[in-house]
Design a protein around this motif. Structure first.
Motif, short mmCIF file in Angstrom:
data_model
loop_
_atom_site.label_atom_id
_atom_site.label_comp_id
_atom_site.label_asym_id
_atom_site.label_seq_id
_atom_site.Cartn_x
_atom_site.Cartn_y
_atom_site.Cartn_z
N PHE A 21 0.83 -1.20 0.00
CA PHE A 21 0.00 0.00 0.00
C PHE A 21 0.87 1.25 0.00
O PHE A 21 0.58 2.22 -0.73
N LEU A 22 1.92 1.26 0.82
CA LEU A 22 2.77 2.45 0.90
C LEU A 22 3.43 2.76 -0.44
O LEU A 22 3.58 3.93 -0.80
N PHE A 23 3.80 1.72 -1.19
CA PHE A 23 4.35 1.96 -2.53
C PHE A 23 3.28 2.56 -3.44
O PHE A 23 3.55 3.53 -4.16
N THR A 24 2.08 2.00 -3.42
CA THR A 24 0.98 2.53 -4.25
C THR A 24 0.72 3.99 -3.91
O THR A 24 0.53 4.83 -4.79
N LEU A 25 0.71 4.30 -2.62
CA LEU A 25 0.49 5.68 -2.16
C LEU A 25 1.61 6.58 -2.67
O LEU A 25 1.35 7.66 -3.21
N TYR A 26 2.86 6.14 -2.51
CA TYR A 26 3.99 6.93 -2.98
C TYR A 26 3.87 7.19 -4.48
O TYR A 26 4.04 8.32 -4.94
N ALA A 27 3.58 6.14 -5.23
CA ALA A 27 3.44 6.28 -6.68
C ALA A 27 2.36 7.29 -7.04
O ALA A 27 2.52 8.07 -7.99
N SER A 28 1.28 7.30 -6.27
CA SER A 28 0.19 8.25 -6.56
C SER A 28 0.62 9.69 -6.36
O SER A 28 0.10 10.59 -7.02
N THR A 29 1.60 9.91 -5.49
CA THR A 29 2.07 11.28 -5.25
C THR A 29 2.99 11.77 -6.35
O THR A 29 3.26 12.96 -6.45
#
Length: 173
Positions: A21-29
Motif C-alpha cells: 500500500f505504501l508503494f501505491t500511495l507513494y506512486a500516486s504522489t
C-alpha cells in the motif's frame, strides 16, 4: 443533533505488511510528475520503486518508527502520516493521501489534530513541502509560515506553525 462526519480517520502503526500500500500511495504522489516525462509504464515502475525504496531507507535511518502511521477510513488504508514528537517541536515528516481522498477535508482534519496536540504540548510544528505541492495551500491556510532564511532556489519550502499566545489547544475557555 449533530451531523456525523462523512469519514472518521483512524491512525494505526505501520507494519511490514503495509509495504505494498505504501508503494501505491507513494506512486500516486508522483503520478502527475511522471506523466509529463513521457516514460512507458516499465520505466515508470523502475523509477518509482527505486525512489520509494530510497525514501523508505532515508526515513527509517532518520526517524523513529513509532510516529509512522497508516491513515484508515472505514477500515481501508487511504494514506500515511509520519510525525516525530520531541520536547522542542513536532516534525511532520510526511502526510500523503490517495487521490480519491484528497480535497475532501481529511487532510484538514488530520492537520488540525496535529496542531491541537502541538498547542497542548506548547511546541511548534515544522514540515518541508515542495513549492509546487497543492498541499502548500492547506498549510498556509492553517497558519504555517516559511522559516526565515529558506533558500529561494530550493524546490522545498520549510514551514513552521506555532499556536497563538495563550492557546493551549484545549478550545474556548
Amino acid at each position: 443533533m449533530t451531523t456525523p462526519a462523512p469519514f472518521a480517520p483512524h491512525l494505526r502503526p505501520v507494519t511490514p505488511g503495509d509495504d505494498g500500500f505504501l508503494f501505491t500511495l507513494y506512486a500516486s504522489t508522483r503520478a502527475q510528475e511522471l506523466a509529463a516525462w513521457g516514460w512507458n509504464p516499465a520505466q515508470q515502475e523502475i523509477f518509482l520503486r527505486t525512489q520509494y525504496q530510497a525514501q523508505a531507507r532515508h526515513y527509517a535511518a532518520l526517524y523513529a518508527p513509532e510516529g509512522h502511521a497508516l491513515i484508515e477510513v472505514d477500515g481501508a488504508p487511504v494514506g500515511r502520516q509520519w510525525l516525530v514528537r520531541t520536547q522542542a517541536e513536532t516534525l511532520l515528516v510526511d502526510m500523503a493521501l490517495l487521490p480519491s481522498h484528497r480535497g475532501q477535508g481529511l487532510g484538514t482534519r488530520l492537520l488540525c489534530a496535529i496542531q491541537e496536540e502541538a498547542a497542548r504540548a506548547r511546541v511548534p510544528v515544522r514540515l518541508n513541502v515542495t513549492r509546487d505541492n497543492p498541499a502548500l495551500r492547506l498549510y498556509t491556510r492553517h497558519g504555517f509560515l516559511p522559516v526565515p532564511g529558506s533558500d529561494p532556489a530550493s524546490p522545498y519550502l520549510e514551514l513552521h506553525w506555532r499556536a497563538p499566545e495563550g492557546d493551549s489547544g484545549t478550545g474556548p475557555g
